[in-house]
Design an enzyme around this catalytic site. Structure first.
Site, PDB file in Angstrom:
ATOM      1  N   GLU A 244       0.832  -1.214   0.000  1.00  0.00           N
ATOM      2  CA  GLU A 244       0.000   0.000   0.000  1.00  0.00           C
ATOM      3  C   GLU A 244       0.859   1.253   0.000  1.00  0.00           C
ATOM      4  OE1 GLU A 244      -3.138   0.072  -0.482  1.00  0.00           O
ATOM      5  OE2 GLU A 244      -3.940  -1.861   0.164  1.00  0.00           O
ATOM      6  N   ARG A 248       0.563   3.783  -3.150  1.00  0.00           N
ATOM      7  CA  ARG A 248      -0.066   5.083  -2.870  1.00  0.00           C
ATOM      8  C   ARG A 248       0.982   6.178  -2.669  1.00  0.00           C
ATOM      9  NH1 ARG A 248      -5.676   3.839   0.357  1.00  0.00           N
ATOM     10  NH2 ARG A 248      -5.712   1.632  -0.083  1.00  0.00           N
ATOM     11  N   ASP A 377      -4.802  -9.770  -8.179  1.00  0.00           N
ATOM     12  CA  ASP A 377      -5.046  -8.791  -9.258  1.00  0.00           C
ATOM     13  C   ASP A 377      -3.836  -8.063  -9.862  1.00  0.00           C
ATOM     14  OD1 ASP A 377      -4.836  -7.411  -6.829  1.00  0.00           O
ATOM     15  OD2 ASP A 377      -6.821  -6.505  -6.922  1.00  0.00           O
ATOM     16  N   GLU A 511     -12.500   0.348  -9.761  1.00  0.00           N
ATOM     17  CA  GLU A 511     -12.157  -0.611 -10.836  1.00  0.00           C
ATOM     18  C   GLU A 511     -13.098  -0.610 -12.040  1.00  0.00           C
ATOM     19  OE1 GLU A 511     -12.225  -1.339  -7.567  1.00  0.00           O
ATOM     20  OE2 GLU A 511     -10.057  -1.523  -7.185  1.00  0.00           O
ATOM     21  N   THR A 597      -1.110   0.823 -10.244  1.00  0.00           N
ATOM     22  CA  THR A 597      -2.390   0.243  -9.829  1.00  0.00           C
ATOM     23  C   THR A 597      -3.210   1.184  -8.948  1.00  0.00           C
ATOM     24  OG1 THR A 597      -3.429  -1.785  -9.030  1.00  0.00           O
ATOM     25  CG2 THR A 597      -1.547  -0.960  -7.767  1.00  0.00           C
TER      26      THR A 597
HETATM   27  C1  DMJ Z   1      -6.551   0.463  -4.774  1.00  0.00           C
HETATM   28  O1  DMJ Z   1      -5.803   0.824  -3.670  1.00  0.00           O
HETATM   29  C2  DMJ Z   1      -5.683  -0.166  -5.809  1.00  0.00           C
HETATM   30  O2  DMJ Z   1      -6.342  -0.112  -7.003  1.00  0.00           O
HETATM   31  C3  DMJ Z   1      -5.326  -1.573  -5.496  1.00  0.00           C
HETATM   32  O3  DMJ Z   1      -4.616  -2.214  -6.524  1.00  0.00           O
HETATM   33  C4  DMJ Z   1      -6.526  -2.407  -5.159  1.00  0.00           C
HETATM   34  N1  DMJ Z   1      -7.664  -1.693  -4.807  1.00  0.00           N
HETATM   35  C5  DMJ Z   1      -7.696  -0.377  -4.331  1.00  0.00           C
HETATM   36  C6  DMJ Z   1      -8.996   0.314  -4.647  1.00  0.00           C
HETATM   37  O4  DMJ Z   1     -10.099  -0.503  -4.709  1.00  0.00           O
END
Ligand code: DMJ
Length: 619
Positions: A244, A248, A377, A511, A597
Site C-alpha cells: 500500500e 499510494r 489482481d 475498478e 495500480t
Molecule cells: C486500490 O488501492 C488499488 O487499485 C489496489 O490495486 C486495489 N484496490 C484499491 C482500490 O479498490
C-alpha cells in the site's frame, strides 16, 4: 572462641578485646574514654589537613587558560593586558546575565527553556532533512500534460462536475482530516486503517496530488506540496503495508514529481523507499507484507495462509522500483524486483496458475487459491505494465503475462447462463462462480494488453475487455443505488448480484470506472461515457454528505447506511478515471504514460536507449 581482630589506626595497636565479645561492632564500646578522646583528636587533625590541602591547591584551570592565551597571543605586555580586559568583560557579562535570570519569574524562565528546546528540535530536524544529493538523470519525455479540454460542451459540463466533486472531497479532507491518512466524512474527523500502521502520513494528500494537478486545481496542489515539505516524515514507529505504501505513496510522489518537476517529491519518494528495503531481508528475498518504518522489522499478515506473503503485494512493486533505480542510480531497487521475477519463473505452477500465497521463508506456495481479484489482481497488471513502461523492450515480462492470462482464461473465465462473461476464483481445483468488484479492473487490462498479444489475438482480448466491462456494468445496474457491490455471484439462477450481506457494500472503489476509461480510449464507444456518467451521478447522489464522500453498506437498499470513510483511492483513482473519461485523449496519452495500480501515471522509460544500473546488460 573468636580470635580478636586488630584495627590498624595510625600505627597504633588496639588492645585485645575481652573474651566473649561476639562481633566486631560491639568491641568499640569496650574502648576506654581517654583512648576515645585521642582517637577523635587524630581524626579531626586529619580532616583539617585534607580540607586545607584542597583549598590551597593552585588553580589549574587558570594556568591552562593563560598558557593557551600565551601560545596564541604571544607575550607582549599589550596583548596580555587586552586579554585580561576581555576576561574581565566576559566575567561581568556572565554575572549580569545570572543576575537577570534570578530576577525573572518561574513562568518566564519556563517559557525561555521551552523556546530553547524547540529551537534545538527544529535544528535537529533541519539537519536530518538535508536531502541526499541525487544524481542528475535526464527527465523522461513528459508528453500530454495539458488541460485535455473536450470539444463537446455537454462532455465539458460533465467534466466540470467531476472537478467539483474532487474539490468537495479535497476541501472536506482539508477542513476536517488534514494530515490524517483519511477522512471520516460524517464524524468530520481524521481516519486511518491498519495498512498505514499508527502513522499520520497524510495518505490522502499524497494520493490526491496528481489528480489535483491534472484537474488544474493548482492552489490545492500547492497546499499539499507545502504540507509534504514541512510534515511528511518517514522516521515513524509505524508498521505499514509495503504494498500500500508503495502504490499510494511512492507511486503518488513519483507521479507528482514527473508532472510538476518539483524535486521535493522525488526526494521524499527515495527516502521512503529506503525505509521499505529491510522488508526484503527474508530467506528468499520475497518481501514481508509489513515493515516497521523505524526498526525495519518485517512480518506477514496473521490471516495469510501458512505465514505467506501475498502475490498481489510482492508482485506489485516493479513499476515504482524501476523508476527508483532510474532516478537514483541505485541498482538495489531494480535487483529486488527482478529477483522476485526470477524466483517465480523457476517455480512449478499448478495448472499454469499462480497461487495467491507464497511463504517467504521456505519459498513454497501456500493454499492453491488463484484470483484476478483481491490477493492476485495487480500481479498480472504489473507484468503487462512492466512491458509497456519499458517501451515494450521487457519481453520477458510480456511473455510471463501472456502465459498467465492464457491459464486464467482456461481455468477461471466462464460465461453465465444469461450470457455474462465472468472471472471466477480458483480454490484447490474448484471454480467458485463469484467475481469481486476488484476483478473488474481486468476489463481494462485485457484491452490495454490487446495490442502485442500473441497469435494475432488482439481482437479477442479487446472483445474480452468489452465483455468484462459489460458484466461489471450489469453488477451496478442490477442494484437499487446503481452502484456495484463488493462481490457478485453467477450461481443457482443468480446473475451478477451479491448474496451475502457482507458483500453488498460499495466503498468508493474505482475498478469498474477504470475499465470504462480504458475501453473508451480504445474503442470510443459512447456507452462507456454513458456508464461512467451513471456511476458518477449515483456516487454524487448516494455517497455525498456535507463532510465529503462516504461508502455505503448496502447497494440494494433504498435507504443505505454510510460506512463513514472517504478512502484515499477515491481521490487518487475513482475521480481521476472519471475526469479522464470526459477529457480529450491527448491528456496523458497511453503511449507515453503507464498508470500504476493506484492510477498514478509514470512515464514510459525508453530502456532501449539506456541501461539501468544493476540490469544484466550492465553486469
Ligand atoms: C486500490 O488501492 C488499488 O487499485 C489496489 O490495486 C486495489 N484496490 C484499491 C482500490 O479498490
Amino acid at each position: 572462641m573468636t580470635t580478636p581482630a586488630l584495627l590498624p589506626l595510625s600505627g597504633r595497636r588496639i588492645p585485645t578485646l575481652s573474651p566473649g565479645a561476639a562481633s566486631f561492632p560491639h568491641h568499640r564500646a569496650t574502648l576506654r574514654l581517654s583512648e576515645k578522646f585521642i582517637l577523635l583528636l587524630i581524626l579531626s587533625a586529619f580532616i583539617t589537613l585534607c580540607f586545607g590541602a584542597f583549598f590551597f591547591l593552585p588553580d589549574n584551570s587558570k594556568h591552562k587558560r593563560f598558557d593557551l592565551a600565551e601560545s596564541t597571543l604571544g607575550d607582549s605586555p599589550g596583548e596580555e593586558e587586552s586579554l585580561r580586559d576581555k576576561i574581565r568583560v566576559d566575567h561581568e557579562r556572565a554575572l549580569q546575565e545570572a543576575k537577570e535570570k534570578l530576577r525573572k519569574s518561574r513562568d518566564e524562565l519556563r517559557a525561555e527553556i521551552q523556546t530553547e528546546k524547540s529551537k534545538v528540535v527544529e535544528d535537529l530536524k533541519k539537519k536530518k532533512e538535508v536531502p541526499k544529493p541525487l544524481p542528475p538523470v535526464p527527465m523522461p519525455k513528459v508528453v500530454g500534460v495539458n488541460d485535455g479540454d473536450p470539444v463537446e460542451p455537454d462532455v465539458k459540463e460533465k467534466r466540470d462536475k467531476i472537478r467539483e466533486m474532487m474539490k468537495h472531497a479535497w476541501d472536506s479532507y482539508r477542513q476536517y482530516g488534514w494530515g490524517h491518512n483519511e477522512l471520516k466524512p460524517l464524524a468530520k474527523k481524521g481516519h486511518s486503517t491498519n495498512i498505514f500502521g499508527n502513522s499520520q502520513m497524510g495518505a490522502t494528500i499524497v494520493d490526491a496530488l496528481d489528480s489535483l494537478y491534472m484537474m488544474g486545481l493548482h492552489d490545492e496542489f500547492k497546499d499539499g506540496q507545502e504540507w509534504i515539505e514541512q510534515n511528511l516524515d518517514f522516521s515513524v514507529n509505524a508498521e505499514v503495508s509495503v504494498f500500500e505504501v508503495n502504490i499510494r505513496f511512492i507511486g503518488g510522489l513519483l507521479a507528482a514529481y514527473y508532472l510538476s518537476g518539483q524535486e521535493v517529491f522525488k526526494v521524499k519518494a527515495v527516502q521512503l523507499a529506503e525505509k521499505l528495503l529491510p522488508a526484503f531481508n527474508t530467506p528468499t528475498g520475497i518481501p514481508w507484507a509489513m515493515v516497521n518504518l523505524k526498526s525495519g522489522v518485517g512480518r506477514n499478515w496473521g490471516w495469510a495462509s501458512a505465514g505467506s506473503s501475498i502475490l498481489a503485494e510482492f508482485g506489485t512493486l516493479h513499476m515504482e522500483f524501476v523508476h527508483l533505480t532510474y532516478l537514483t542510480g541505485n541498482p538495489a531497487y531494480y535487483q529486488k524486483v527482478m529477483h522476485i521475477r526470477k524466483l517465480l519463473a523457476k517455480m512449478d505452477r499448478p495448472n499454469g496458475l499462480y497461487p495467491n500465497y507464497l511463504n517467504p521463508r521456505t519459498g513454497r506456495w501456500g493454499q492453491h487459491h488463484t484470483s484476478v481479484g483481491g490477493l492476485g489482481d495487480s500481479f498480472y497488471e504489473y507484468l503487462l505494465k512492466a512491458w509497456l513502461m519499458s517501451d515494450k523492450t521487457d519481453t520477458e515480462a510480456r511473455k510471463t503475462y501472456d502465459d498467465a492470462i492464457e491459464a486464467i482464461e482456461r481455468h477461471l473465465i466462464r460465461k453465465s447462463n444469461g450470457g455474462l462473461t465472468f472471472i471466477g476464483e480458483w480454490k484447490n481445483g474448484h471454480l467458485e462462480r463469484k467475481m469481486g468488484h476488484l476483478t473488474c479492473f481486468a476489463g481494462g487490462m485485457f484491452a490495454l494488453g490487446a495490442d502485442g498479444s500473441p497469435d494475432a489475438k488482439a481482437g479477442h482480448y479487446l472483445q474480452l475487455g468489452a465483455e468484462i466491462a459489460h458484466t461489471c456494468h450489469e453488477s451496478y445496474d442490477r442494484t437499487v443505488l446503481k452502484l456495484g457491490p463488493e462481490a457478485f455471484k453467477f450461481d443457482s439462477g443468480l446473475e451478477a448480484v451479491a448474496v451475502r450481506q457482507n458483500e453488498k457494500y460499495y466503498i468508493l472503489r474505482p475498478e469498474v470506472i477504470e475499465t470504462y476509461w480504458y475501453m473508451w480510449r480504445f474503442t470510443h464507444d459512447p456507452k462507456y461515457r454513458q456508464w461512467g456518467w451513471e456511476a458518477a451521478q449515483a456516487i454524487d447522489k448516494y455517497c455525498r454528505v456535507s463532510g465529503g464522500f462516504s461508502g455505503v453498506k448496502d447497494v440494494y437498499s433504498s435507504n443505505p447506511t454510510y460506512d463513514d470513510v472517504q478512502q484515499s483511492f477515491f481521490l487518487a483513482e475513482t475521480l481521476k478515471y472519471l475526469y479522464l473519461l470526459f477529457s480529450s485523449d491527448d491528456l496523458m496519452p497511453l503511449e507515453s504514460w503507464v498508470f500504476n495500480t493506484e492510477a498514478h501515471p509514470l512515464p514510459v522509460l525508453h530502456l532501449a536507449n539506456l541501461t539501468l544500473p544493476g540490469s544484466q546488460a550492465q553486469r
